[in-house]
Design an enzyme around this catalytic site. Sequence first.
Site, PDB file in Angstrom:
ATOM      1  N   ARG A 138      -7.753  -0.341   1.749  1.00 12.33           N
ATOM      2  CA  ARG A 138      -8.411  -1.646   0.813  1.00 12.33           C
ATOM      3  C   ARG A 138      -9.000  -1.370  -0.254  1.00 12.33           C
ATOM      4  NH1 ARG A 138     -12.318  -1.736   6.037  1.00 12.33           N
ATOM      5  NH2 ARG A 138     -10.784  -0.671   6.769  1.00 12.33           N
ATOM      6  N   ASP A 183      -2.502  10.320   3.779  1.00 10.76           N
ATOM      7  CA  ASP A 183      -3.604   9.766   3.936  1.00 10.76           C
ATOM      8  C   ASP A 183      -4.236  10.965   4.936  1.00 10.76           C
ATOM      9  OD1 ASP A 183      -6.109   8.558   4.194  1.00 10.76           O
ATOM     10  OD2 ASP A 183      -5.289   6.812   5.557  1.00 10.76           O
ATOM     11  N   LYS A 241      -9.423  12.811   8.372  1.00  9.97           N
ATOM     12  CA  LYS A 241      -9.043  12.588   9.665  1.00  9.97           C
ATOM     13  C   LYS A 241      -8.815  13.953  10.784  1.00  9.97           C
ATOM     14  CE  LYS A 241      -6.007   8.868   8.200  1.00  9.97           C
ATOM     15  NZ  LYS A 241      -6.725   7.792   9.147  1.00  9.97           N
ATOM     16  N   LYS A 286       0.693  -1.360   0.020  1.00 13.40           N
ATOM     17  CA  LYS A 286      -0.013   0.021   0.043  1.00 13.40           C
ATOM     18  C   LYS A 286       0.954   1.166  -0.084  1.00 13.40           C
ATOM     19  CE  LYS A 286      -3.056   2.651   2.971  1.00 13.40           C
ATOM     20  NZ  LYS A 286      -3.887   2.797   4.378  1.00 13.40           N
ATOM     21  N   GLU A 301      -9.407   3.890   2.658  1.00 16.01           N
ATOM     22  CA  GLU A 301      -9.006   3.742   1.174  1.00 16.01           C
ATOM     23  C   GLU A 301      -7.922   2.692   0.962  1.00 16.01           C
ATOM     24  OE1 GLU A 301      -7.401   5.507   3.727  1.00 16.01           O
ATOM     25  OE2 GLU A 301      -5.267   5.018   3.033  1.00 16.01           O
ATOM     26  N   ASP A 317       1.779   6.405   5.455  1.00 18.54           N
ATOM     27  CA  ASP A 317       0.974   5.194   5.075  1.00 18.54           C
ATOM     28  C   ASP A 317       1.214   4.749   3.830  1.00 18.54           C
ATOM     29  OD1 ASP A 317      -1.490   4.286   5.647  1.00 18.54           O
ATOM     30  OD2 ASP A 317      -2.937   5.687   4.623  1.00 18.54           O
ATOM     31  N   ASP A 327     -12.039   7.389   4.199  1.00 23.26           N
ATOM     32  CA  ASP A 327     -10.678   7.079   4.956  1.00 23.26           C
ATOM     33  C   ASP A 327     -10.137   5.456   4.993  1.00 23.26           C
ATOM     34  OD1 ASP A 327      -8.436   7.686   6.434  1.00 23.26           O
ATOM     35  OD2 ASP A 327      -9.395   8.036   8.463  1.00 23.26           O
TER      36      ASP A 327
HETATM   37  N1  BES Z   1      -3.843   4.556   7.156  1.00 17.70           N
HETATM   38  C1  BES Z   1      -4.963   4.308   7.959  1.00 17.70           C
HETATM   39  C2  BES Z   1      -4.843   3.099   9.047  1.00 17.70           C
HETATM   40  C3  BES Z   1      -3.777   3.852  10.009  1.00 17.70           C
HETATM   41  C4  BES Z   1      -4.113   4.178  11.272  1.00 17.70           C
HETATM   42  C5  BES Z   1      -2.320   3.503  10.028  1.00 17.70           C
HETATM   43  C6  BES Z   1      -3.175   4.618  12.153  1.00 17.70           C
HETATM   44  C7  BES Z   1      -1.158   3.833  10.881  1.00 17.70           C
HETATM   45  C8  BES Z   1      -1.983   4.424  12.011  1.00 17.70           C
HETATM   46  C9  BES Z   1      -6.211   3.580   7.241  1.00 17.70           C
HETATM   47  O1  BES Z   1      -6.334   4.262   5.753  1.00 17.70           O
HETATM   48  C10 BES Z   1      -7.358   4.372   7.870  1.00 17.70           C
HETATM   49  O2  BES Z   1      -7.703   5.505   7.924  1.00 17.70           O
HETATM   50  N2  BES Z   1      -8.293   3.236   8.206  1.00 17.70           N
HETATM   51  C11 BES Z   1      -9.516   3.676   9.026  1.00 17.70           C
HETATM   52  C12 BES Z   1     -10.262   2.646   8.789  1.00 17.70           C
HETATM   53  C13 BES Z   1     -11.774   3.041   9.191  1.00 17.70           C
HETATM   54  C14 BES Z   1     -12.293   4.309   8.477  1.00 17.70           C
HETATM   55  C15 BES Z   1     -12.622   1.905   8.805  1.00 17.70           C
HETATM   56  C16 BES Z   1      -9.183   3.546  10.395  1.00 17.70           C
HETATM   57  O3  BES Z   1      -8.331   2.638  10.849  1.00 17.70           O
HETATM   58  O4  BES Z   1      -9.690   4.382  11.382  1.00 17.70           O
HETATM   59 ZN    ZN Z   2      -4.534   4.872   4.991  1.00 18.07          ZN
HETATM   60 ZN    ZN Z   3      -7.523   6.234   5.543  1.00 15.95          ZN
END
Ligand code: BES
Ligand code: ZN
Ligand code: ZN
Length: 502
Positions: free
Chosen positions: A354, A272, A279, A267, A352, A290, A350
């Site tokens: 996946r 992000d 966020k 990825k 994204e 990210d 967010d």
């Molecule tokens: N890049 C983030 C995940 C992340 C969070 C990585 C903290 C490292 C540290 C990912 O894209 C994300 O934002 N995931 C969301 C998913 C949710 C919206 C279902 C998350 O984990 O909050």
């Molecule tokens: Zn992300």
């Molecule tokens: Zn994200």
Amino acid sequence: MKITVTGGDIAQHKADAIIVNLFEGVKKPGGATGAVDQALDGAISDELASTAAFKSKLGETWIFNTYGKLPARYVIVTGLGKQEDFDSAKIRRASAAAVRACLRLKVSSAASIIHGAGIGGHDAESAARLVAEGMLLGAYKFDKRKQKKNDDKAPELSTFALVEHDAKKLDKVKQGAKTGEVIAHGVNTARDLVFDSPNNVTPATLRDVAQGIKGLTVSVLERKDLEKLGMGAFLSVARGSDEPPYLLHMSYKPPKKARKKVAIVGKGITFDSGGLSLKPPQSQETMKMDMAGAAAVLGTMKAIAELGDLDIQVDGFVATCENMPSGRASRPGDIVKTMNGKTVEILNTDAEGRLILIDTLTYAQKETDPDEMIDLATLTGACVIALGEVASGLMTSDQGLADRIIKAGEPAGEKFWQLPLYEEYQEMLKSDVADLKNIGAKGQAGTSSAGMFLKNFVDEGRKWAHLDIAGPAYTSTDQPEVPKGATGVGVRTLLYYLYGLN
Ligand code: BES
Ligand code: ZN
Ligand code: ZN
């Protein structure tokens, strides 16, 4: 820093500092450490007998001035920890702790015995590899964006010698040191990319890095190619940004017939923001990281190309773009069509990672029909909550593959903890209006439901493992061989797995 290998006796070696070792609890040093102790008129054993603080715990170092009794100015004793717990990861750590002591002393040359090769019972080649890895990983720092370096006036630690007294082992030691150097450079390449800022590391930067690796066949898919392939999920993430997206494919083919084909997928969200599901500012602060999965794939492919002797075909795929809000960005509620035909309702922009991964997994399988496919992604905050920065989450369609990756992680010094992909998680991903939605049930099994979402795009019977590296990719604590910040997680485990190292 250059690593050289020489024969002879460490006590007589001319360098600013020489490095020897001790197991925890040893009061009377033997071997090379014993010889150095004797040359210092018993200074090391005296210290061991008279201070309670000097215990030779793993990561501890103790420094002696030689006062002209040896050609070196300093002797550094690095602790190996308890002999019964001694393993590969500890050789790397003891070596990194010693190099950090060298940096504190601001010496410009150092020489080390090969920890583990004698009393530790490791073969000379792997011990030398681990010591070399420790040196270069421990000496790493990211300061290229600082005008004034922290240690402007200090000399650089520029030469590092591995000293082996047994002439018969020198060739093995040289071989191991070379391998260790390449592995460490692979890890440090990943660290550099993750540490650097999101204005400096854009999707185009990752493209350039991939194209700059010699010895691989590299192809670059641009937006129009992704459109032709019908990658509606990937493209939906890239929409909001002015930076164009890329899908990078790097291929290593062995000179002789490949024993198997492995695809590794990373990825590469270079920033992000969350997109329209923005966020909060604090969560955005570290979101330059990210792309750590992509960085791990690039670092691994670079090392494979340099080592060049792997009998496995490895295809590295990097999906890279930015996730930004704008008038063109995806909206929560949008429905997109993926490359494999399934439709996805985007309920949270967010989630994204996946979305870019599913089209890339489809593409990787179509292009290379791999025997095994491993993806690495900073995918979920939930994984950080579950496992902290200590371990990555691992989800799989094949227990054998999972076991092999977890096992390779041990000598690599990286932890993977398996999380389930229960069928029930599929229920959470049902959409009222599309085949799937891109988020599961709020507050429930966030890491597994993301893994389950990916699994919908993995062919039946394909051996696949998903590594959620969100925690260990960017850490708040410093370890001798891992700096605070970008760690380069994944590179060593992938290389140890592919090369069967331990
Ligand atoms: N890049 C983030 C995940 C992340 C969070 C990585 C903290 C490292 C540290 C990912 O894209 C994300 O934002 N995931 C969301 C998913 C949710 C919206 C279902 C998350 O984990 O909050
Ligand atoms: Zn992300
Ligand atoms: Zn994200």
